[in-house]
Write a protein that holds these residues in place. Structure first.
Motif, PDB file in Angstrom:
ATOM      1  N   THR A  21       0.839  -1.213   0.000  1.00 26.97           N
ATOM      2  CA  THR A  21       0.000   0.000   0.000  1.00 26.97           C
ATOM      3  C   THR A  21       0.872   1.261   0.000  1.00 26.97           C
ATOM      4  N   ARG A  43       0.365  -7.573   6.969  1.00 29.90           N
ATOM      5  CA  ARG A  43      -0.551  -8.505   7.638  1.00 29.90           C
ATOM      6  C   ARG A  43      -1.712  -8.971   6.764  1.00 29.90           C
ATOM      7  N   LYS A  44      -2.240  -8.106   5.906  1.00 32.22           N
ATOM      8  CA  LYS A  44      -3.482  -8.457   5.189  1.00 32.22           C
ATOM      9  C   LYS A  44      -3.175  -9.176   3.877  1.00 32.22           C
ATOM     10  N   ASN A  95       9.342   0.007   6.018  1.00 34.55           N
ATOM     11  CA  ASN A  95       8.351   1.054   5.717  1.00 34.55           C
ATOM     12  C   ASN A  95       7.066   0.902   6.531  1.00 34.55           C
ATOM     13  N   VAL A 193       2.463  12.873   1.904  1.00 35.35           N
ATOM     14  CA  VAL A 193       2.460  12.215   0.597  1.00 35.35           C
ATOM     15  C   VAL A 193       1.023  11.987   0.150  1.00 35.35           C
ATOM     16  N   THR A 196      -2.183   8.529  -0.068  1.00 33.99           N
ATOM     17  CA  THR A 196      -1.808   7.450   0.839  1.00 33.99           C
ATOM     18  C   THR A 196      -2.849   7.365   1.945  1.00 33.99           C
TER      19      THR A 196
HETATM   20  P1  NAP Z   1      -0.054   2.934   4.842  1.00 31.36           P
HETATM   21  O1  NAP Z   1      -0.529   2.803   3.437  1.00 31.36           O
HETATM   22  O2  NAP Z   1      -1.044   2.867   5.940  1.00 31.36           O
HETATM   23  O3  NAP Z   1       1.069   1.817   5.041  1.00 31.36           O
HETATM   24  C1  NAP Z   1       1.349   1.184   6.215  1.00 31.36           C
HETATM   25  C2  NAP Z   1       1.678  -0.258   5.836  1.00 31.36           C
HETATM   26  O4  NAP Z   1       2.226  -0.915   6.973  1.00 31.36           O
HETATM   27  C3  NAP Z   1       0.452  -1.048   5.380  1.00 31.36           C
HETATM   28  O5  NAP Z   1       0.763  -1.729   4.192  1.00 31.36           O
HETATM   29  C4  NAP Z   1       0.214  -2.033   6.535  1.00 31.36           C
HETATM   30  O6  NAP Z   1      -0.304  -3.263   6.038  1.00 31.36           O
HETATM   31  C5  NAP Z   1       1.628  -2.186   7.086  1.00 31.36           C
HETATM   32  N1  NAP Z   1       1.620  -2.576   8.495  1.00 31.36           N
HETATM   33  C6  NAP Z   1       1.011  -1.929   9.529  1.00 31.36           C
HETATM   34  N2  NAP Z   1       1.193  -2.596  10.655  1.00 31.36           N
HETATM   35  C7  NAP Z   1       1.950  -3.703  10.353  1.00 31.36           C
HETATM   36  C8  NAP Z   1       2.462  -4.785  11.102  1.00 31.36           C
HETATM   37  N3  NAP Z   1       2.244  -4.882  12.422  1.00 31.36           N
HETATM   38  N4  NAP Z   1       3.204  -5.719  10.474  1.00 31.36           N
HETATM   39  C9  NAP Z   1       3.419  -5.629   9.134  1.00 31.36           C
HETATM   40  N5  NAP Z   1       2.962  -4.634   8.372  1.00 31.36           N
HETATM   41  C10 NAP Z   1       2.223  -3.683   8.977  1.00 31.36           C
HETATM   42  O7  NAP Z   1       0.766   4.227   5.098  1.00 31.36           O
HETATM   43  P2  NAP Z   1       1.731   5.171   4.211  1.00 31.36           P
HETATM   44  O8  NAP Z   1       1.147   6.506   4.340  1.00 31.36           O
HETATM   45  O9  NAP Z   1       2.018   4.613   2.869  1.00 31.36           O
HETATM   46  O10 NAP Z   1       3.059   5.160   5.119  1.00 31.36           O
HETATM   47  C11 NAP Z   1       4.210   4.417   4.791  1.00 31.36           C
HETATM   48  C12 NAP Z   1       5.366   4.902   5.650  1.00 31.36           C
HETATM   49  O11 NAP Z   1       5.635   6.286   5.432  1.00 31.36           O
HETATM   50  C13 NAP Z   1       5.110   4.769   7.151  1.00 31.36           C
HETATM   51  O12 NAP Z   1       6.314   4.422   7.798  1.00 31.36           O
HETATM   52  C14 NAP Z   1       4.675   6.157   7.545  1.00 31.36           C
HETATM   53  O13 NAP Z   1       4.906   6.436   8.925  1.00 31.36           O
HETATM   54  C15 NAP Z   1       5.595   6.993   6.657  1.00 31.36           C
HETATM   55  N6  NAP Z   1       5.119   8.356   6.419  1.00 31.36           N
HETATM   56  C16 NAP Z   1       3.996   8.567   5.662  1.00 31.36           C
HETATM   57  C17 NAP Z   1       3.582   9.878   5.407  1.00 31.36           C
HETATM   58  C18 NAP Z   1       2.376  10.147   4.517  1.00 31.36           C
HETATM   59  O14 NAP Z   1       2.102  11.325   4.223  1.00 31.36           O
HETATM   60  N7  NAP Z   1       1.653   9.144   4.064  1.00 31.36           N
HETATM   61  C19 NAP Z   1       4.297  10.945   5.945  1.00 31.36           C
HETATM   62  C20 NAP Z   1       5.423  10.695   6.742  1.00 31.36           C
HETATM   63  C21 NAP Z   1       5.830   9.386   6.963  1.00 31.36           C
HETATM   64  P3  NAP Z   1      -1.250  -4.233   6.915  1.00 31.36           P
HETATM   65  O15 NAP Z   1      -2.258  -3.364   7.605  1.00 31.36           O
HETATM   66  O16 NAP Z   1      -1.830  -5.188   5.922  1.00 31.36           O
HETATM   67  O17 NAP Z   1      -0.331  -4.935   7.869  1.00 31.36           O
END
Ligand code: NAP
Length: 257
Positions: A21, A43-44, A95, A193, A196
């Motif tokens: 994702t 996980r999913k 990530n 970003v 997301t």
């Molecule tokens: P996201 O789509 O919610 O991605 C999070 C991913 O982590 C999901 O694929 C989720 O999949 C997985 N995950 C969560 N808990 C987990 C676990 N216990 N074990 C294994 N996998 C797990 O979020 P995103 O926005 O793309 O963020 C990605 C990264 O960028 C993160 O580190 C976030 O903190 C960082 N970030 C994002 C932003 C932004 O604007 N989006 C800004 C700053 C930093 P499952 O639920 O299937 O496990």
């Protein structure tokens, strides 16, 4: 925009947690586009299956593994699966993360612990297992996904900021301890970003504030991650690189009273 030749990651094996994702999917796709073999883990299962299919349809040698990175035993099995499928590992991208908006007043001990468990402890579990299984003997490359607000105060994200600060610290310590073993460890700190789930979760709860910031795209983050994994960055380790066009501090704003 292609900043490297198309085969820059040829024969490299990359493991991306949360690679099905958002930003993780963008990172997995770009590595695949540059010739890497890609394992995505989270996980999913259904979400993983769909993302792996997308990668394969784009011509990427890709596979998936269901894994909760909070569980050391599951992480061990993931490493075994990577070896069985691809024979080794060159690059680990930590990530995966969990997040939700909450003021410190609203935040329960369990809520704080959950985010620290996923983000910080999960990153440690993955890093340690990848070191033992692959990098200790062959060298390697680790890129952790952090957040700019780890470096300063932020509203509604005390839990995530604490966890990401820990990740930044772990990044620097691993880089120092393992530099003689040919292991580079860096972090990328994305700003807001667009497209997301991570950002949607925060911006919905905060009346759209985050969505109105000068948001970047998953590909902007992926380009930096690929750069850090490449030989072009062979002398860069222990760095936290913000990819936020200096807007990270605006991600969350306190509502007007
Ligand atoms: P996201 O789509 O919610 O991605 C999070 C991913 O982590 C999901 O694929 C989720 O999949 C997985 N995950 C969560 N808990 C987990 C676990 N216990 N074990 C294994 N996998 C797990 O979020 P995103 O926005 O793309 O963020 C990605 C990264 O960028 C993160 O580190 C976030 O903190 C960082 N970030 C994002 C932003 C932004 O604007 N989006 C800004 C700053 C930093 P499952 O639920 O299937 O496990």
């Amino acid at each position: 925009m292609n900043i490297f030749t198309n085969d820059v990651m040829k024969n490299k094996v990359v493991l991306v947690t949360g690679g099905a994702t958002g930003i993780g999917k963008g990172i997995a796709s770009l590595f695949g586009q540059y010739g890497a073999k890609v394992m995505i883990a989270s996980r999913k299962e259904q979400v993983l299956v769909s993302a792996a299919k997308d990668l394969q349809q784009a011509g990427v040698e890709a596979d998936l593994c269901v894994c909760d990175i909070r569980e050391p035993a599951a992480v061990e099995q993931l490493m075994v699966a990577v070896r069985a499928r691809f024979g080794g590992l060159d690059i680990l991208v930590n990530n995966a993360a969990g997040n939700f908006p909450a003021s410190i007043e609203q935040l329960s001990p369990n809520g704080f612990k959950t985010v620290v468990d996923i983000d910080l402890n999960g990153t440690f579990n993955m890093t340690k297992a990848a070191f033992e299984h692959f990098f200790k003997s062959a060298g390697g490359n680790i890129i952790n996904i952090s957040a700019p607000f780890a470096g300063w105060g932020v509203a509604y994200q005390a839990h995530a900021a604490a966890a990401k600060s820990g990740i930044d610290s772990l990044t620097r310590s691993c880089a120092v301890e393992w530099q003689r073993q040919g292991i580079r460890v860096n972090a990328v700190a994305p700003g807001a970003v667009i497209d997301t789930e991570g950002l949607e979760r925060l911006s919905d709860a905060l009346a759209g504030d985050a969505g109105s910031t000068n948001a970047c795209q998953a590909s902007d983050i992926a380009n930096c991650v690929v750069f850090l994994a490449s030989d072009a960055a062979r002398f860069i380790s222990g760095e936290i690189i913000r990819v936020d066009s200096a807007t990270g501090v605006d991600l969350l704003k306190l509502p007007s009273t």
